[in-house]
Design a protein around this motif. Structure first.
Motif, mmCIF file in Angstrom:
data_model
loop_
_atom_site.group_PDB
_atom_site.id
_atom_site.type_symbol
_atom_site.label_atom_id
_atom_site.label_comp_id
_atom_site.label_asym_id
_atom_site.label_seq_id
_atom_site.Cartn_x
_atom_site.Cartn_y
_atom_site.Cartn_z
ATOM 1 N N HIS A 31 0.818 -1.218 0.000
ATOM 2 C CA HIS A 31 0.000 0.000 0.000
ATOM 3 C C HIS A 31 0.851 1.266 0.000
ATOM 4 N N ASN A 32 2.176 1.092 -0.070
ATOM 5 C CA ASN A 32 3.104 2.219 -0.122
ATOM 6 C C ASN A 32 2.906 3.164 1.067
ATOM 7 N N GLU A 33 2.727 2.572 2.256
ATOM 8 C CA GLU A 33 2.512 3.357 3.474
ATOM 9 C C GLU A 33 3.761 3.329 4.348
ATOM 10 N N LYS A 34 4.041 4.457 5.007
ATOM 11 C CA LYS A 34 5.197 4.531 5.889
ATOM 12 C C LYS A 34 4.888 3.824 7.206
ATOM 13 N N PHE A 35 5.895 3.151 7.740
ATOM 14 C CA PHE A 35 5.663 2.428 8.992
ATOM 15 C C PHE A 35 6.971 2.213 9.753
ATOM 16 N N ILE A 36 6.828 2.003 11.061
ATOM 17 C CA ILE A 36 7.931 1.595 11.931
ATOM 18 C C ILE A 36 7.428 0.433 12.769
ATOM 19 N N ILE A 37 8.122 -0.702 12.713
ATOM 20 C CA ILE A 37 7.782 -1.854 13.544
ATOM 21 C C ILE A 37 9.021 -2.265 14.323
ATOM 22 N N ARG A 38 8.874 -2.341 15.613
ATOM 23 C CA ARG A 38 10.001 -2.796 16.437
ATOM 24 C C ARG A 38 10.223 -4.285 16.191
ATOM 25 N N ALA A 39 11.410 -4.646 15.755
ATOM 26 C CA ALA A 39 11.678 -6.025 15.355
ATOM 27 C C ALA A 39 12.008 -6.906 16.561
ATOM 28 N N LYS A 40 11.657 -8.192 16.416
ATOM 29 C CA LYS A 40 12.040 -9.181 17.428
ATOM 30 C C LYS A 40 13.513 -9.537 17.268
ATOM 31 N N LYS A 41 14.109 -10.010 18.345
ATOM 32 C CA LYS A 41 15.537 -10.328 18.319
ATOM 33 C C LYS A 41 15.856 -11.507 17.400
ATOM 34 N N ASN A 42 14.871 -12.353 17.139
ATOM 35 C CA ASN A 42 15.147 -13.536 16.308
ATOM 36 C C ASN A 42 14.869 -13.303 14.826
ATOM 37 N N ARG A 43 14.580 -12.068 14.450
ATOM 38 C CA ARG A 43 14.315 -11.792 13.023
ATOM 39 C C ARG A 43 15.617 -11.741 12.242
ATOM 40 N N ASN A 44 15.616 -12.396 11.087
ATOM 41 C CA ASN A 44 16.750 -12.334 10.167
ATOM 42 C C ASN A 44 16.456 -11.340 9.053
ATOM 43 N N VAL A 45 17.490 -10.651 8.601
ATOM 44 C CA VAL A 45 17.368 -9.711 7.496
ATOM 45 C C VAL A 45 18.470 -9.991 6.491
ATOM 46 N N ILE A 46 18.284 -9.448 5.297
ATOM 47 C CA ILE A 46 19.310 -9.595 4.264
ATOM 48 C C ILE A 46 20.137 -8.322 4.217
ATOM 49 N N TYR A 47 21.434 -8.459 4.432
ATOM 50 C CA TYR A 47 22.349 -7.319 4.424
ATOM 51 C C TYR A 47 23.532 -7.640 3.513
ATOM 52 N N LYS A 48 23.681 -6.817 2.476
ATOM 53 C CA LYS A 48 24.736 -7.019 1.486
ATOM 54 C C LYS A 48 24.685 -8.432 0.893
#
Length: 211
Positions: free
Chosen positions: A174-191
């Motif tokens: 929906h192209n909406e701005k948001f902030i969600i506090r992430a859980k410690k076990n969340r993985n993300v893709i970096y580089k």
């Protein structure tokens, strides 16, 4: 109109949203039970909620802009002594961490330039009520409601209980701005590599990391 005036007066006079306290402050020359029954019946038949909400939004529109923060949060109402109330369901009591009976709640507020929150969405629901699908579905109903009444640039802000791919997808689609506090076990893709989000934030200082 008489019903709306009675409700507004009763809420202001009693400083409560309980029908028994509202009815008591109307000082009618009939038994309190009959007053509460009438208010309950009128509430059940009332269909002007959207019209009232639009008037409410119009009255507070000068207190926020298209970049104001929208806070979305869920909670619960426990009813440990209740046995006859309709739709009671099992909930996790947020104050004790124990499983009890009551109702789930979901609300949203917009932060104004007066540093005050204005409530813009409120729902009480039960997992046992007819038509209930899931808690995710209730949250998405809230998102859709905010999409219909607020700008895409209003920042939707949530705690880590909303760290869910389904919610990320909704805001991105929906192209909406948001902030969600992430859980410690969340993985993300970096580089191009998958890494735990806590490990990644520990590599940075300043605005990228909040203790």
């Amino acid at each position: 109109m008489k019903f709306i005036c009675n409700m507004i007066f009763g809420i202001l006079a009693s400083k409560s949203c309980l029908l028994s306290k509202i009815g008591r402050n109307l000082n009618e020359k009939i038994p309190l039970q009959k007053t509460v029954t009438r208010l309950s019946r009128n509430l059940n038949e009332f269909d002007g909620g959207e019209e009232l909400f639009q008037a409410y939004l119009k009255s507070i529109k000068n207190c926020f802009d298209e970049k104001s923060v929208l806070i979305i949060d869920g909670s619960d109402i426990t009813k440990p002594a209740s046995k006859e109330l309709e739709g009671l369901c099992e909930i996790r009591d947020g104050s004790t961490g124990e499983i009890g009976i009551g109702y789930h709640t979901l609300g949203a507020a917009v932060l104004s330039d007066r540093k005050l929150p204005y409530g813009v969405y409120s729902r009480i629901y039960s997992s046992t009520e007819k038509g209930f699908v899931s808690e995710d579905n209730e949250v998405l109903k809230c998102f859709e409601y905010l999409s219909n009444h607020f700008s895409k640039s209003n920042i939707r802000t949530m705690d880590r209980g909303y760290d869910c791919n389904r919610y990320y997808e909704y805001f991105i689609n929906h192209n909406e701005k948001f902030i969600i506090r992430a859980k410690k076990n969340r993985n993300v893709i970096y580089k191009g590599k998958t890494v735990n989000i806590l490990e990644l934030t520990n590599r940075f200082k300043g605005k990228y990391k909040l203790e």
